[in-house]
Each structure stands twice: as C-alpha cells, then as structure tokens.
Design a protein around this motif. Structure first.
Motif, mmCIF file in Angstrom:
data_model
loop_
_atom_site.group_PDB
_atom_site.id
_atom_site.type_symbol
_atom_site.label_atom_id
_atom_site.label_comp_id
_atom_site.label_asym_id
_atom_site.label_seq_id
_atom_site.Cartn_x
_atom_site.Cartn_y
_atom_site.Cartn_z
ATOM 1 N N ILE A 1 10.644 -0.150 -17.189
ATOM 2 C CA ILE A 1 9.370 -0.230 -17.907
ATOM 3 C C ILE A 1 8.288 0.487 -17.120
ATOM 4 N N LEU A 2 8.313 0.342 -15.792
ATOM 5 C CA LEU A 2 7.309 0.985 -14.945
ATOM 6 C C LEU A 2 7.367 2.505 -15.079
ATOM 7 N N ASN A 3 8.550 3.046 -15.126
ATOM 8 C CA ASN A 3 8.697 4.493 -15.256
ATOM 9 C C ASN A 3 8.021 4.994 -16.531
ATOM 10 N N LYS A 4 8.196 4.260 -17.621
ATOM 11 C CA LYS A 4 7.565 4.648 -18.885
ATOM 12 C C LYS A 4 6.044 4.527 -18.797
ATOM 13 N N MET A 5 5.570 3.486 -18.115
ATOM 14 C CA MET A 5 4.126 3.297 -17.962
ATOM 15 C C MET A 5 3.498 4.474 -17.209
ATOM 16 N N VAL A 6 4.212 4.959 -16.191
ATOM 17 C CA VAL A 6 3.707 6.107 -15.419
ATOM 18 C C VAL A 6 3.736 7.367 -16.274
ATOM 19 N N LEU A 7 4.842 7.583 -16.996
ATOM 20 C CA LEU A 7 4.960 8.760 -17.856
ATOM 21 C C LEU A 7 3.899 8.767 -18.950
ATOM 22 N N ASP A 8 3.527 7.567 -19.430
ATOM 23 C CA ASP A 8 2.513 7.443 -20.481
ATOM 24 C C ASP A 8 1.090 7.489 -19.936
ATOM 25 N N GLY A 9 0.974 7.579 -18.597
ATOM 26 C CA GLY A 9 -0.346 7.650 -17.988
ATOM 27 C C GLY A 9 -1.064 6.318 -17.872
ATOM 28 N N LYS A 10 -0.349 5.227 -18.066
ATOM 29 C CA LYS A 10 -0.965 3.896 -17.985
ATOM 30 C C LYS A 10 -1.051 3.386 -16.543
ATOM 31 N N VAL A 11 -0.206 3.939 -15.676
ATOM 32 C CA VAL A 11 -0.185 3.546 -14.262
ATOM 33 C C VAL A 11 -0.117 4.812 -13.414
ATOM 34 N N GLU A 12 -0.881 4.839 -12.335
ATOM 35 C CA GLU A 12 -0.854 5.969 -11.413
ATOM 36 C C GLU A 12 -0.432 5.478 -10.031
ATOM 37 N N LEU A 13 0.622 6.081 -9.516
ATOM 38 C CA LEU A 13 1.115 5.695 -8.200
ATOM 39 C C LEU A 13 0.374 6.453 -7.103
ATOM 40 N N GLN A 14 0.326 5.861 -5.910
ATOM 41 C CA GLN A 14 -0.339 6.504 -4.785
ATOM 42 C C GLN A 14 0.594 7.550 -4.163
ATOM 43 N N ASP A 15 -0.010 8.498 -3.431
ATOM 44 C CA ASP A 15 0.781 9.651 -2.981
ATOM 45 C C ASP A 15 1.684 9.322 -1.796
ATOM 46 N N ALA A 16 2.538 10.305 -1.476
ATOM 47 C CA ALA A 16 3.561 10.128 -0.439
ATOM 48 C C ALA A 16 2.948 9.927 0.947
ATOM 49 N N ASP A 17 1.843 10.593 1.237
ATOM 50 C CA ASP A 17 1.205 10.449 2.549
ATOM 51 C C ASP A 17 0.688 9.025 2.743
ATOM 52 N N TYR A 18 0.101 8.466 1.703
ATOM 53 C CA TYR A 18 -0.399 7.084 1.790
ATOM 54 C C TYR A 18 0.768 6.113 1.942
ATOM 55 N N ASP A 19 1.835 6.389 1.209
ATOM 56 C CA ASP A 19 3.045 5.571 1.305
ATOM 57 C C ASP A 19 3.564 5.575 2.747
ATOM 58 N N ALA A 20 3.632 6.751 3.361
ATOM 59 C CA ALA A 20 4.109 6.877 4.742
ATOM 60 C C ALA A 20 3.203 6.128 5.712
ATOM 61 N N ASN A 21 1.898 6.156 5.434
ATOM 62 C CA ASN A 21 0.947 5.453 6.291
ATOM 63 C C ASN A 21 1.170 3.948 6.239
ATOM 64 N N LEU A 22 1.388 3.416 5.032
ATOM 65 C CA LEU A 22 1.664 1.981 4.892
ATOM 66 C C LEU A 22 2.988 1.614 5.568
ATOM 67 N N TYR A 23 3.957 2.496 5.458
ATOM 68 C CA TYR A 23 5.269 2.258 6.061
ATOM 69 C C TYR A 23 5.168 2.186 7.582
ATOM 70 N N GLU A 24 4.468 3.133 8.174
ATOM 71 C CA GLU A 24 4.308 3.127 9.630
ATOM 72 C C GLU A 24 3.492 1.917 10.091
ATOM 73 N N THR A 25 2.537 1.492 9.274
ATOM 74 C CA THR A 25 1.784 0.263 9.570
ATOM 75 C C THR A 25 2.721 -0.938 9.590
ATOM 76 N N THR A 26 3.648 -0.959 8.646
ATOM 77 C CA THR A 26 4.627 -2.046 8.551
ATOM 78 C C THR A 26 5.490 -2.113 9.809
ATOM 79 N N ILE A 27 6.019 -0.970 10.213
ATOM 80 C CA ILE A 27 6.887 -0.910 11.396
ATOM 81 C C ILE A 27 6.137 -1.397 12.635
ATOM 82 N N GLU A 28 4.946 -0.882 12.829
ATOM 83 C CA GLU A 28 4.156 -1.226 14.012
ATOM 84 C C GLU A 28 3.786 -2.701 14.035
ATOM 85 N N PHE A 29 3.324 -3.216 12.897
ATOM 86 C CA PHE A 29 2.894 -4.618 12.833
ATOM 87 C C PHE A 29 4.061 -5.574 13.079
ATOM 88 N N LEU A 30 5.181 -5.357 12.386
ATOM 89 C CA LEU A 30 6.306 -6.276 12.508
ATOM 90 C C LEU A 30 6.929 -6.214 13.893
#
Length: 376
Positions: A199-228
């Motif tokens: 359902i999420l894939n269709k929501m994105v294709l229909d423009g109802k949801v916008e995902l954040q970019d890969a750089d932001y994703d990587a930043n959150l991921y590195e935050t996760t590694i460091e914090f844990l």
C-alpha cells in the motif's frame, strides 16, 4: 551433525500494514488444515534430511504467529522435536505484535517451550504508528515488552523502523532512548523501504507520501550505530544490534551461510547446496501438501560461483569475512584478486582487516550495497 535452523511461517494476521510485503492473510479460515499440512511437511522433510542433522533454532514468523493459541504453537514444536534432533539449548523464537498478546498468554508461550520473543514495535511515537497503520500505541508497546519480561523471557528483541516521512533526527533518537530503557537484549533497526505491491508503494507513486532522501537515511543510520554502541548494543549485522551473548542464533544461521528448513507458506529452504521455496497461497500450499507431502513452488542448485558470491555478501553484511574459513572453502585466488580494493576500502575507513578477518565499519555498513556491487 549438521547444525541447521528451522523457520516456520504462520501466515495469519489481524491487519495488513501499509509497508508489509510478507505473505499474510487477514482471515482465520484454514487454521486447522494448515496445522495438519505443517505436520505432513515436517514428516516429509524429516524422512529425507533428518539424519546427521541437529536443529539449533526454531523460528515462528509471519504473519502474526502469536495470534495462534499457545497449544497450537506447542503442538508444532512437539512435532519438530519428534521428527528431528533438536539441540537442548536450541533458540526457539516467536514473533508477536503489541496488542495481540496478554501477560497470561506470554506466560503460556514460555511454558510451551518458546525462549525468545521478537516484538514488532516499529516506533514509540503514536503519530508514526498511525502512519504505519499499526494497531497499537506507545503505551501498548511498552506494556508488551514489560509483560514479556514479567512472563519470564530473558531474551527479548524489538523491531524499529527509521527514516519515516518527516521523521526528524530528534524524534528517531527519542525512539532509541525509549528502547534501551526497556528490558531488552536485541534491537533490529530497519530503514523504511518501498516494496512493490505494498500500500505504501502505491501511496508514494500517487504522490500522497514523500520519502526522505538517501543521504538523510544514511545520517539516521550512522546515528543509530553510534548511539547503540555507546549504550552497550554492538552491531553484528547491517540492521541488528545486541547485548553481549544475545546474537540471534537463527539469523546467524542465514548470515553465516548455514543450512535451514523453511516450513509453511512462502517459506524458503537451503539444504545440501540446493534452495527451494514454497507456494505463497495458503490454499495452494494446503492442496500441494495433501497431494505430494511438500509444497515446493521452485528450486535452484547453487553453483560454485553463486555460492562464493552469496557467502561473501552474507559475511560482509554481518560479522565479517573469516579469511581462513574462506580460503579453506574457496581457495585464495578471489582474495588475491580483490586485495587491492580491500586495502583501498581500509584506507577510507570503510572496513577493517584484523585478526584474519575483513569486517565493515559502521560507515562501511551504511554503503554496504555499493561495496558489494563493486566486488561481486
């Protein structure tokens, strides 16, 4: 004895979340016929593959397997133990979702032989849970973890999802803070991924949801590694973090290229360098079991080239490439060919070459897919 894992897919669910692409059905039809089919499938594969084999883990996934009555799950465990040699210390996991199990039911699961529980929390923020169409709220999530602990589970894992639309770094870190305050030993943290057919894939294709970019994703991921890491949860796979001595035995069987059975709808098996997978449709699965004793939809023989690629991919995604084990299995030619590239990655601090192994760093994990594309 060949150490082997066993996955059992219970497809029944009470709700289909917008991001989920696992095979699940929102109905209680065929629950009893499914149990009879599982029994026949266990009998079929034990007659062919149980000799000189020891099960080190049993994992109930889904779907939501904890929706089943405890006697239902206990019966399956007994069937497995009757037909296979199961290690006395085998890890036996059941997945559950907050809001689907009471303290009393958790106690009964513990008594039935379950010794590890994986709770699909995904977020401790009510707005995020609402977006993900989860049936629980923050309060229920906390209550479920505490109930599991009070039921006697010393090995509790939770799932979390990061990089949700509009999720700030502050909000994600609040999720992590709440997680480590709970009596848990293991955290699986996944980036929100678009899967075809959801359902999420269709929501994105229909423009109802916008995902954040890969750089932001990587930043959150590195935050996760460091914090844990600072909080005593070390990373032993791209998405998994654990307290010492609580790595998931079942998942390690996959990541270390071990053998495993997959029982139930859509489940995959990997035995004797052959991989096969079951039909997804519950009705098709039941009818095939009735006819043949198994429900294999397709299979493949793993070639030597594919075996090397898969072995390297899984090793680098997890605890690292053991050079001695690799050389014994595949020889040294491939390592010699890739040596200069590994040295380059080491200089960039994307991996470490120490004590006879090659292991990605936290930064390396963040670009793991890109690294694998270069070397495989």
């Amino acid at each position: 004895m060949i150490k082997t894992a066993c996955y059992i897919h219970i497809p029944f669910c009470d709700h289909k979340c917008i991001y989920c692409d696992f095979y699940s059905i929102i109905t209680s039809d065929n629950i009893n016929p499914f149990l009879k089919s599982i029994e026949k499938e266990i009998n079929y594969f034990s007659s062919k593959h149980s000799k000189n084999r020891e099960l080190i883990s049993i994992y109930f996934g889904g779907g939501t397997p904890s929706l089943m009555e405890t006697d239902y799950i206990k019966q399956i465990i007994c069937l497995v133990k009757k037909n296979f040699t199961v290690n006395e210390a085998a890890e036996i996991t059941i997945e559950t979702n907050p809001g689907t199990v009471s303290l009393d039911k958790l106690k009964r699961f513990k008594e039935s032989g379950i010794n590890r529980i994986s709770i699909g929390i995904q977020s401790f923020d009510d707005e995020e849970l609402k977006f993900l169409t989860r049936i629980h709220n923050y309060k229920t999530a906390i209550e479920t973890v505490n109930n599991a602990y009070n039921a006697g589970f010393g090995n509790i894992s939770i799932d979390l999802i990061f990089n949700l639309p509009n999720q700030t770094k502050k909000k994600w870190k609040e999720n992590l803070v709440k997680a480590i305050d709970l009596p848990i030993k293991h955290i699986s943290a996944y980036s929100l991924i678009l899967e075809r057919g959801t359902i999420l894939n269709k929501m994105v294709l229909d423009g109802k949801v916008e995902l954040q970019d890969a750089d932001y994703d990587a930043n959150l991921y590195e935050t996760t590694i460091e914090f844990l890491d600072q909080k005593g949860f070390y990373q032993y796979e791209v998405s998994n973090f654990t307290k010492p001595d609580y790595e998931c035995v079942h998942n390690n069987a996959y990541w270390r290229y071990g053998e495993y059975f997959g029982l139930g709808t859509s489940a995959h098996s990997f035995i004797n360098k052959k991989r096969w997978w079951n039909f997804s449709s519950l009705k098709k699965y039941i009818s095939e079991i009735e006819l043949c004793g198994q429900a294999i939809a397709g299979s493949e023989i793993i070639t030597a080239e594919k075996e090397l690629d898969e072995y390297v991919m899984l090793a680098l995604r997890s605890s690292g490439l053991n050079l001695n084990e690799f050389s014994e299995r595949f020889g040294v030619a491939w390592l010699e060919k890739k040596n200069s590239y590994f040295n380059l990655l080491e200089k960039k601090k994307l991996l470490e070459i120490t004590n006879g192994s090659i292991k990605l760093t936290g930064t390396g994990y963040a670009v793991c897919d890109e690294i694998l594309k270069e070397i495989l």
